[in-house]
Design a protein around this motif. Sequence first.
Motif, PDB file in Angstrom:
ATOM      1  N   VAL A 152       0.773   2.470  32.952  1.00 36.49           N
ATOM      2  CA  VAL A 152      -0.367   2.081  33.781  1.00 36.49           C
ATOM      3  C   VAL A 152       0.142   1.587  35.139  1.00 36.49           C
ATOM      4  N   PRO A 153      -0.379   2.111  36.241  1.00 36.33           N
ATOM      5  CA  PRO A 153       0.125   1.669  37.558  1.00 36.33           C
ATOM      6  C   PRO A 153       0.047   0.158  37.758  1.00 36.33           C
ATOM      7  N   GLU A 154      -1.032  -0.467  37.309  1.00 36.04           N
ATOM      8  CA  GLU A 154      -1.144  -1.916  37.471  1.00 36.04           C
ATOM      9  C   GLU A 154      -0.102  -2.651  36.626  1.00 36.04           C
ATOM     10  N   VAL A 155       0.232  -2.117  35.463  1.00 39.03           N
ATOM     11  CA  VAL A 155       1.278  -2.717  34.632  1.00 39.03           C
ATOM     12  C   VAL A 155       2.619  -2.620  35.338  1.00 39.03           C
ATOM     13  N   GLN A 156       2.888  -1.481  35.922  1.00 35.26           N
ATOM     14  CA  GLN A 156       4.119  -1.324  36.699  1.00 35.26           C
ATOM     15  C   GLN A 156       4.186  -2.367  37.821  1.00 35.26           C
ATOM     16  N   ALA A 157       3.061  -2.571  38.495  1.00 33.45           N
ATOM     17  CA  ALA A 157       3.014  -3.568  39.565  1.00 33.45           C
ATOM     18  C   ALA A 157       3.241  -4.974  39.004  1.00 33.45           C
ATOM     19  N   GLY A 158       2.678  -5.259  37.825  1.00 28.98           N
ATOM     20  CA  GLY A 158       2.861  -6.560  37.208  1.00 28.98           C
ATOM     21  C   GLY A 158       4.312  -6.820  36.833  1.00 28.98           C
ATOM     22  N   LEU A 159       4.998  -5.805  36.315  1.00 31.69           N
ATOM     23  CA  LEU A 159       6.418  -5.948  35.999  1.00 31.69           C
ATOM     24  C   LEU A 159       7.205  -6.352  37.234  1.00 31.69           C
ATOM     25  N   ARG A 160       6.891  -5.703  38.359  1.00 35.35           N
ATOM     26  CA  ARG A 160       7.604  -6.029  39.596  1.00 35.35           C
ATOM     27  C   ARG A 160       7.237  -7.423  40.101  1.00 35.35           C
ATOM     28  N   ARG A 161       5.968  -7.791  40.029  1.00 46.35           N
ATOM     29  CA  ARG A 161       5.526  -9.097  40.546  1.00 46.35           C
ATOM     30  C   ARG A 161       6.166 -10.250  39.785  1.00 46.35           C
ATOM     31  N   LEU A 162       6.381 -10.064  38.498  1.00 54.53           N
ATOM     32  CA  LEU A 162       6.942 -11.133  37.674  1.00 54.53           C
ATOM     33  C   LEU A 162       8.452 -10.987  37.472  1.00 54.53           C
ATOM     34  N   ASP A 163       9.050 -10.033  38.179  1.00 59.44           N
ATOM     35  CA  ASP A 163      10.503  -9.821  38.116  1.00 59.44           C
ATOM     36  C   ASP A 163      10.990  -9.477  36.716  1.00 59.44           C
ATOM     37  N   PHE A 164      10.201  -8.675  36.004  1.00 62.93           N
ATOM     38  CA  PHE A 164      10.649  -8.146  34.722  1.00 62.93           C
ATOM     39  C   PHE A 164      11.515  -6.918  34.950  1.00 62.93           C
ATOM     40  N   SER A 165      12.439  -6.707  34.055  1.00 61.20           N
ATOM     41  CA  SER A 165      13.129  -5.419  33.974  1.00 61.20           C
ATOM     42  C   SER A 165      12.669  -4.720  32.710  1.00 61.20           C
ATOM     43  N   THR A 223      -1.707 -12.300  28.460  1.00 61.72           N
ATOM     44  CA  THR A 223      -2.737 -12.907  29.292  1.00 61.72           C
ATOM     45  C   THR A 223      -2.188 -13.189  30.682  1.00 61.72           C
ATOM     46  N   TYR A 224      -1.055 -13.835  30.754  1.00 65.82           N
ATOM     47  CA  TYR A 224      -0.436 -14.101  32.054  1.00 65.82           C
ATOM     48  C   TYR A 224      -0.007 -12.818  32.733  1.00 65.82           C
ATOM     49  N   PHE A 225       0.504 -11.880  31.945  1.00 64.71           N
ATOM     50  CA  PHE A 225       0.966 -10.626  32.537  1.00 64.71           C
ATOM     51  C   PHE A 225      -0.181  -9.883  33.212  1.00 64.71           C
ATOM     52  N   LEU A 226      -1.294  -9.721  32.514  1.00 62.70           N
ATOM     53  CA  LEU A 226      -2.426  -9.013  33.108  1.00 62.70           C
ATOM     54  C   LEU A 226      -3.028  -9.802  34.256  1.00 62.70           C
ATOM     55  N   ALA A 227      -2.992 -11.129  34.181  1.00 65.34           N
ATOM     56  CA  ALA A 227      -3.492 -11.948  35.278  1.00 65.34           C
ATOM     57  C   ALA A 227      -2.672 -11.720  36.548  1.00 65.34           C
ATOM     58  N   ALA A 228      -1.375 -11.500  36.389  1.00 66.20           N
ATOM     59  CA  ALA A 228      -0.518 -11.222  37.541  1.00 66.20           C
ATOM     60  C   ALA A 228      -0.615  -9.768  37.995  1.00 66.20           C
ATOM     61  N   ALA A 229      -0.984  -8.872  37.081  1.00 64.12           N
ATOM     62  CA  ALA A 229      -1.031  -7.435  37.375  1.00 64.12           C
ATOM     63  C   ALA A 229      -2.371  -6.974  37.945  1.00 64.12           C
ATOM     64  N   ALA A 230      -3.390  -7.811  37.840  1.00 62.58           N
ATOM     65  CA  ALA A 230      -4.752  -7.392  38.187  1.00 62.58           C
ATOM     66  C   ALA A 230      -4.855  -6.977  39.651  1.00 62.58           C
ATOM     67  N   PRO A 231      -5.563  -5.865  39.926  1.00 65.67           N
ATOM     68  CA  PRO A 231      -5.720  -5.428  41.309  1.00 65.67           C
ATOM     69  C   PRO A 231      -6.669  -6.315  42.112  1.00 65.67           C
ATOM     70  N   ARG A 232      -7.537  -7.023  41.407  1.00 63.23           N
ATOM     71  CA  ARG A 232      -8.411  -8.020  42.031  1.00 63.23           C
ATOM     72  C   ARG A 232      -8.279  -9.323  41.249  1.00 63.23           C
ATOM     73  N   HIS A 233      -8.464 -10.432  41.908  1.00 64.96           N
ATOM     74  CA  HIS A 233      -8.471 -11.746  41.239  1.00 64.96           C
ATOM     75  C   HIS A 233      -7.151 -12.072  40.543  1.00 64.96           C
ATOM     76  N   ALA A 234      -6.035 -11.592  41.083  1.00 64.36           N
ATOM     77  CA  ALA A 234      -4.741 -11.844  40.447  1.00 64.36           C
ATOM     78  C   ALA A 234      -4.273 -13.269  40.710  1.00 64.36           C
ATOM     79  N   ILE A 235      -3.463 -13.784  39.797  1.00 66.02           N
ATOM     80  CA  ILE A 235      -2.805 -15.067  40.005  1.00 66.02           C
ATOM     81  C   ILE A 235      -1.501 -14.844  40.771  1.00 66.02           C
ATOM     82  N   ASP A 236      -1.046 -15.884  41.436  1.00 70.25           N
ATOM     83  CA  ASP A 236       0.272 -15.862  42.059  1.00 70.25           C
ATOM     84  C   ASP A 236       1.332 -15.924  40.961  1.00 70.25           C
ATOM     85  N   PRO A 237       2.457 -15.240  41.135  1.00 70.98           N
ATOM     86  CA  PRO A 237       3.502 -15.292  40.097  1.00 70.98           C
ATOM     87  C   PRO A 237       3.936 -16.708  39.732  1.00 70.98           C
TER      88      PRO A 237
END
Length: 430
Positions: A408-421, A206-220
């Motif tokens: 998924v491109p948005e998932v890739q973006a979410g990994l980077r936004r939340l500093d996942f490896s 839930t938090y991951f997709l909220a951070a990965a969303a192309p619109r209406h995303a939460i701040d990390p």
Amino acid sequence: MKDDRNPRALAALPDEALIEAVQRQTFRYFWDGADAASDLALDRRTLVGATGEDLADDRVAIGGSGFGIMALIVAVERGWVTRDAALERLGRMRDALLRARRYHGTFPHFMDGASGATIPMSPKDDAGDLVETSFLCMGLLCARQYFSEDTAVARRLRADFDTLWHEVEWDWFTQGGQDVLYWHWSPNHGWAMNHQIHGWNECLITYFLAAAAPRHAIDPRVYHRGYASGPDFINGRQYYGIDMPLGSAYGGPLFFTHYSFCGLDPHGLKDRYADYWDLNSRHVRINRAHCIANPRGYPGYGESCWGLTASDDPDGYLAHDPSNDNGTLSPTAALASLPYAPAEVMQVLRHFLTMHGTRVWRDYGFVDAFCERRGWFAETYLAIDQGPIVVMMENHRTGLLWKLFMSVPEVQAGLRRLDFSSPHLVAPEA
């Protein structure tokens, strides 16, 4: 679709053939047992009487439908249904989702498949459910990746799935900019449920997709201050000689290791809080060790019979775990843990079939749960328990859903936004 009814014959199959038979039979819940009006997943179905008459719940489960979409991808890949039949089915599911009542883009926990009207889960839980919506979006994104053909049907499906995903207002669920997500919102009751989502639990996705969303995303920071907080986030204690870095006592129910990780590949998935493969593997080992130690002396428990998670039980529905154990074992708990403990899970699978036979193995795979202490075997199946069996078994075999979701491109973006490896993380194009 082939129906494997003989549990003893199944138990004699080699591992791969047995796993496939279990996956295929369990998938029938989402194919033969789907809601007639929408083809979405019903919350539950019940078998009653000597004839096994099938009674359908009238509630479509939104989270269960997300897992069902992922199971449908497995069915196409395995050749149980054709690609065209799956696309046709997904089109009807899409139409039902588009006509459903949504709340700032989120779906309710339950809905009527024909009308799209919300079916309240409780008096104040009568509208948007962010967590169930996240399970659905995980399935939509996997389908968007898998059905990539350049045809009018597939293009429209992908576009409509994008619409559903993009319109979820994740940031609305911070209740005006707080550093935490809230589970529910209702036009009738506002934020009255007031259920903040803190970890460690099933809500990482839930938090991951909220951070990965192309619109209406939460701040990390909402992830770091909201999810990664609360009394059940950091654990650091030892159970049965196994350290548990995060979570409640004993790690909690096993669905914590399944739901988010139907899509998120835990292999090499790390952030500042945990190595998620290591965390989940420890959780499974603790759950198994508890059932082997069997401190309350429940009949049936042992190396070949373990697995505590949320499921039906003789008195209703309960989130079972080692600290909340009434003797009820849930097949999904062990079976969906196959990636984390393959040999141990196969031992359980064969034991269930040979020891309990048709008391546990029926039309849609394994029944939801059983309690030998009470002589009770469920006559129910639940979408949120059947789905992860199909999906996590496939992830163990081929990594199919993991590869789709992590690409998924948005998932890739979410990994980077939340500093996942993650081994799946590719460098962004310059």
